[in-house]
Design an enzyme around this catalytic site. Structure first.
Site, short mmCIF file in Angstrom:
data_model
loop_
_atom_site.label_atom_id
_atom_site.label_comp_id
_atom_site.label_asym_id
_atom_site.label_seq_id
_atom_site.Cartn_x
_atom_site.Cartn_y
_atom_site.Cartn_z
N ASP A 52 0.93 -1.25 0.53
CA ASP A 52 -0.09 0.37 0.48
C ASP A 52 1.31 1.33 -0.22
O ASP A 52 1.80 1.89 1.11
CB ASP A 52 -1.10 0.03 0.99
CG ASP A 52 -1.77 1.09 1.29
OD1 ASP A 52 -2.88 1.37 0.92
OD2 ASP A 52 -1.03 2.22 2.17
N TYR A 57 2.81 9.79 -0.83
CA TYR A 57 4.43 9.56 0.32
C TYR A 57 5.41 9.55 -0.42
O TYR A 57 6.44 8.84 0.00
CB TYR A 57 3.91 7.92 0.75
CG TYR A 57 2.14 7.59 1.49
CD1 TYR A 57 2.05 8.54 1.54
CD2 TYR A 57 2.55 6.28 1.00
CE1 TYR A 57 0.57 7.50 2.30
CE2 TYR A 57 1.37 5.97 1.96
CZ TYR A 57 -0.04 6.80 2.51
OH TYR A 57 -1.42 5.88 3.27
N LYS A 82 -2.82 6.19 -4.34
CA LYS A 82 -3.78 6.74 -3.73
C LYS A 82 -3.27 8.12 -4.73
O LYS A 82 -2.50 8.85 -4.83
CB LYS A 82 -3.93 6.70 -2.39
CG LYS A 82 -3.66 5.77 -1.43
CD LYS A 82 -3.85 5.61 -0.53
CE LYS A 82 -3.63 4.74 0.70
NZ LYS A 82 -2.26 4.58 0.64
N HIS A 115 -7.60 9.14 -1.83
CA HIS A 115 -7.51 9.57 -0.92
C HIS A 115 -8.20 9.87 0.30
O HIS A 115 -8.37 9.83 1.45
CB HIS A 115 -6.42 10.55 -1.45
CG HIS A 115 -4.57 9.81 0.05
ND1 HIS A 115 -3.37 10.03 0.20
CD2 HIS A 115 -4.98 9.55 1.48
CE1 HIS A 115 -2.51 9.22 1.11
NE2 HIS A 115 -3.40 9.11 1.69
N1 LIG Z 1 -5.13 6.11 3.28
C1 LIG Z 1 -4.93 7.26 4.49
O1 LIG Z 1 -5.35 8.04 4.97
C2 LIG Z 1 -3.56 5.97 5.49
C3 LIG Z 1 -3.51 6.98 6.35
C4 LIG Z 1 -2.41 6.35 7.14
C5 LIG Z 1 -2.26 5.12 7.16
N2 LIG Z 1 -1.91 4.84 5.58
C6 LIG Z 1 -1.82 3.55 5.49
O2 LIG Z 1 -1.64 2.97 6.66
C7 LIG Z 1 -0.05 1.87 6.67
C8 LIG Z 1 -0.24 2.13 8.28
O3 LIG Z 1 0.14 2.74 9.00
P1 LIG Z 1 1.03 3.74 9.65
O4 LIG Z 1 1.75 3.87 8.61
O5 LIG Z 1 0.34 5.03 10.01
O6 LIG Z 1 1.18 2.26 10.99
P2 LIG Z 1 1.09 1.57 11.83
O7 LIG Z 1 1.62 0.55 11.26
O8 LIG Z 1 0.05 1.71 12.95
O9 LIG Z 1 2.45 1.90 12.60
C9 LIG Z 1 3.82 2.05 12.46
C10 LIG Z 1 4.60 1.80 13.40
O10 LIG Z 1 4.29 1.24 14.26
C11 LIG Z 1 5.63 0.61 14.74
N3 LIG Z 1 5.61 -1.11 14.42
C12 LIG Z 1 5.36 -1.59 13.51
N4 LIG Z 1 5.55 -3.15 13.58
C13 LIG Z 1 5.96 -2.89 15.25
C14 LIG Z 1 6.02 -4.34 15.97
N5 LIG Z 1 5.79 -5.73 15.10
N6 LIG Z 1 6.35 -3.73 17.03
C15 LIG Z 1 6.83 -2.17 17.27
N7 LIG Z 1 6.57 -1.44 16.41
C16 LIG Z 1 6.34 -1.99 15.58
C17 LIG Z 1 7.28 1.65 12.89
O11 LIG Z 1 7.86 1.72 13.72
P3 LIG Z 1 9.29 1.60 13.00
O12 LIG Z 1 8.45 1.46 10.75
O13 LIG Z 1 10.27 2.13 12.93
O14 LIG Z 1 9.67 -0.09 12.41
C18 LIG Z 1 6.16 2.57 13.41
O15 LIG Z 1 6.88 3.06 14.05
C19 LIG Z 1 0.48 3.44 6.64
O16 LIG Z 1 2.02 2.78 5.64
C20 LIG Z 1 -0.18 3.37 5.14
O17 LIG Z 1 0.09 2.68 3.89
C21 LIG Z 1 -3.53 5.52 5.18
#
Ligand SMILES: NC(=O)c1ccc[n+]([C@@H]2O[C@H](COP(=O)([O-])OP(=O)(O)OC[C@H]3O[C@@H](n4cnc5c(N)ncnc54)[C@H](OP(=O)(O)O)[C@@H]3O)[C@@H](O)[C@H]2O)c1
Length: 280
Positions: A52, A57, A82, A115
């Site tokens: 994704d 990004y 997106k 998005h």
């Molecule tokens: N459509 C939208 O508007 C929208 C908005 C936000 C996000 N998204 C999508 O959703 C995805 C995920 O959301 P997100 O990036 O906000 O965050 P997330 O997946 O909720 O959390 C990521 C965070 O958690 C840490 N982490 C991941 N796995 C871990 C584990 N097993 N143990 C400890 N810490 C861990 C990562 O650290 P490290 O990377 O340092 O390991 C990072 O700081 C995004 O990448 C994007 O593709 C979409």
């Protein structure tokens, strides 16, 4: 009722247009382009097949390089990007799609999402009309939305007569969006959970920690397992190889109904970590 094929790992969800999406994917928000390539390479090696990204990004090139170098057959991969807000509108969407595809180095996309709804901009209907053309032309297999609320989805469905395949919204134990998820289910829209770990905010929760200890797994694994058992498509992000592997390793245990109920109880009114679609 969403069809989920649990005979494969990770399970595969069939969308309302017949397209199949792996229920567990890999997100790359806030991953710089030069780090996106090694992160996605690691994820693909570990078995992730659903990636994704988004124009905003700034890492479609890095994602595309990882895909190109992986040697994995294109039809085994599921790639989402997106459309950013300032590209909304019919002609601008067609142009933005071409540019995203070129950066990704792909000749078709699996899923294209608007998005943000940007209701005040007044362009989401024309944007989705362009999505319909891209789908009819075979350039994208499935078309959906992100951060759409119930009234906007209703207008889109009533006006255009097509139900988006996916609504990608913020969902994690602190912000469960039950009403919107129920609306999605009722209309045959799959809810995809963004920031499933609350961008990390939920990982230190004591209730999650207690369940992790009971099962001998990590807090992240507990939360992602909750997503899977709730029927969400989920796309955790990590740039840390051990965590990328750990987040994929969630199919060797199950949460009990009682453990799920405890996580359900963590929902809270102020749990949102990202912007509100009504004002963003
Ligand atoms: N459509 C939208 O508007 C929208 C908005 C936000 C996000 N998204 C999508 O959703 C995805 C995920 O959301 P997100 O990036 O906000 O965050 P997330 O997946 O909720 O959390 C990521 C965070 O958690 C840490 N982490 C991941 N796995 C871990 C584990 N097993 N143990 C400890 N810490 C861990 C990562 O650290 P490290 O990377 O340092 O390991 C990072 O700081 C995004 O990448 C994007 O593709 C979409």
């Amino acid at each position: 009722m969403t069809a989920i094929d649990t005979s494969v790992t990770p399970p595969v969800v069939t969308l309302n247009d017949g397209v199949r999406i792996p229920q567990l994917g890999f997100g790359v928000w806030q991953v710089p382009d030069d780090q996106a390539q090694p992160a996605v390479e690691t994820a693909l090696r570990d078995g992730y097949r659903n990636i994704d990204t988004a124009r905003i990004y700034g890492n479609e090139v890095g994602v595309g390089r990882a895909i190109a170098g992986s040697g994995i057959a294109r039809d085994e991969l599921f790639v989402t990007t997106k459309l950013w807000n300032d590209d909304q509108g019919y002609d601008s969407t067609l142009k933005a799609f071409d540019a995203s595809l070129e950066r990704l180095g792909l000749d078709y996309l699996d899923l294209y999402l608007i998005h943000w709804q940007q209701v005040d901009r007044g362009a989401y209907l024309d944007t989705f009309r362009a999505f319909q053309k891209l789908q009819a032309d075979g350039r994208v297999r499935s078309i959906g939305v992100s951060n759409f609320t119930q009234p906007t989805l209703t207008t889109l469905i009533d006006t255009l007569g097509q139900v988006p395949s996916i609504n990608q919204i913020e969902v994690h134990p602190y912000f469960q969006q039950r009403a919107l998820h129920a609306f999605d289910v009722e209309h045959g829209i799959v809810t995809e959970a963004w920031s499933p770990l609350g961008s990390g905010a939920v990982l230190g929760d004591p209730a999650i920690g207690a369940i992790a200890a009971e099962l001998g797994v990590s807090p992240a694994q507990v939360i992602l397992r909750w997503d899977i058992q709730k029927g969400f498509v989920t796309i955790p992000k990590s740039v840390t190889p051990e965590r990328i592997a750990q987040n994929f390793d969630i199919f060797g245990f199950e949460l009990s109904e009682e453990q799920i109920a405890r996580i359900d109880g963590l929902d809270r009114a102020d749990g949102r970590t990202g912007p509100n679609p009504d004002t963003f």
